[in-house]
Design a protein around this motif. Sequence first.
Motif, mmCIF file in Angstrom:
data_model
loop_
_atom_site.group_PDB
_atom_site.id
_atom_site.type_symbol
_atom_site.label_atom_id
_atom_site.label_comp_id
_atom_site.label_asym_id
_atom_site.label_seq_id
_atom_site.Cartn_x
_atom_site.Cartn_y
_atom_site.Cartn_z
ATOM 1 N N GLY A 77 0.689 -0.907 -5.175
ATOM 2 C CA GLY A 77 0.658 0.559 -5.705
ATOM 3 C C GLY A 77 1.563 1.003 -6.575
ATOM 4 N N GLN A 281 4.841 4.280 -1.691
ATOM 5 C CA GLN A 281 3.958 5.338 -0.789
ATOM 6 C C GLN A 281 4.706 6.504 -0.071
ATOM 7 N N GLU A 295 4.089 -2.901 7.212
ATOM 8 C CA GLU A 295 4.548 -1.565 6.471
ATOM 9 C C GLU A 295 5.760 -1.120 7.174
ATOM 10 N N ASN A 303 9.050 9.354 6.116
ATOM 11 C CA ASN A 303 8.206 9.371 4.974
ATOM 12 C C ASN A 303 8.260 10.677 4.174
#
Length: 355
Positions: A77, A281, A295, A303
């Motif tokens: 990504g 992300q 992950e 996050n």
Amino acid sequence: MKNKYLILSHHKVKQLITPLYNKFVTADALADKDDTWNNLSHYLTKHQHSTVVIANVNKCNAKCVFCGQHKFERASGVMTQELFEGIVIQSYKLGITHLDITPPLGEPLLDKGFVSKIAFAADYMKYISMTTNGILLNKDKEDGLIWEISNWVNRVNISIGGLDDEMYKKVYGVNKFNDVITGIDLLCKQISDNTLSTTKVHIFFRTGSNTYEILNHPEYKKIIQPRVNEGMVTVEFTNGYDNWGGSIKPTDLVGAMKPRQEVKKCGLPCFSLMSFFVEHQGNVRLCGCRFLDKEDDGLVVGNMYESTLKEILSTSSKLKIFNKFKMDDDKVDNSPEVCKGCTLYRPIRKKDFSF
């Protein structure tokens, strides 16, 4: 000529001293072990981060034999501009002045928004660095990429697998040597032409060729040596290669490449936990050296889409990971999964805390 012999001597000295230095650091750390643990919470609260590392992508255009990336199945990504700007602004508010765009598992120039990101960051950060394999430095010369890099990036680290087609392809898994060496040449010329540029180039040789062969190679003498003499370029040779959590075997390495030896843990947290980086992300991780193929492999502390950077980097969040390095009476390694067997371990010392 003088620079060439200094580089060769430095590399040989580094090979000899590194094992001794590691032993010294461990002994020095152990001398203050109890004090470090007793005051760890206080030290972490006072510690001031100076650098934010951002992994703007999680995909690569090479298949280096020494990197675990091409063996992983993690989703690829690219970081959004909005998330990038949020990280930079929040980092700035925390007193962070150095931005390093170095994805551990990717090539930053695969991000089509790279230029807009570094241009934005330059309004907040005093110093910007990046690490690239250099393959895309030679792409469409009219897109202004290398001009923008010479405007905004203070240090460009370039990882290269050798100075000829055959060795480069063996180490990096793609036939892109000509693009890389041409890109290095173009970037250096652009830096020279841009009178306002402060950019320096640092070349990491990760190759199966030995140091002497590299320093005497025609491409080195033609393109790199003159820039070294000018002070624009510095070079470094990798001594040993990590196993990426066991995913890289000694048989994967090529030619003169040697695996690093595991450094046994001594019941203290690793120095690399004092740094952090943000994935594409939004995951924020302590350390930034290694991953497992998942992950969360034990080093994710939050996050950016769920909490502020200040909250994520709180002392309590860090302590949960730091405390895993304590050893019981049986000397069992209870460190995070990704840290087990890591050859880059270096015990933290009292003097490593900045306050």
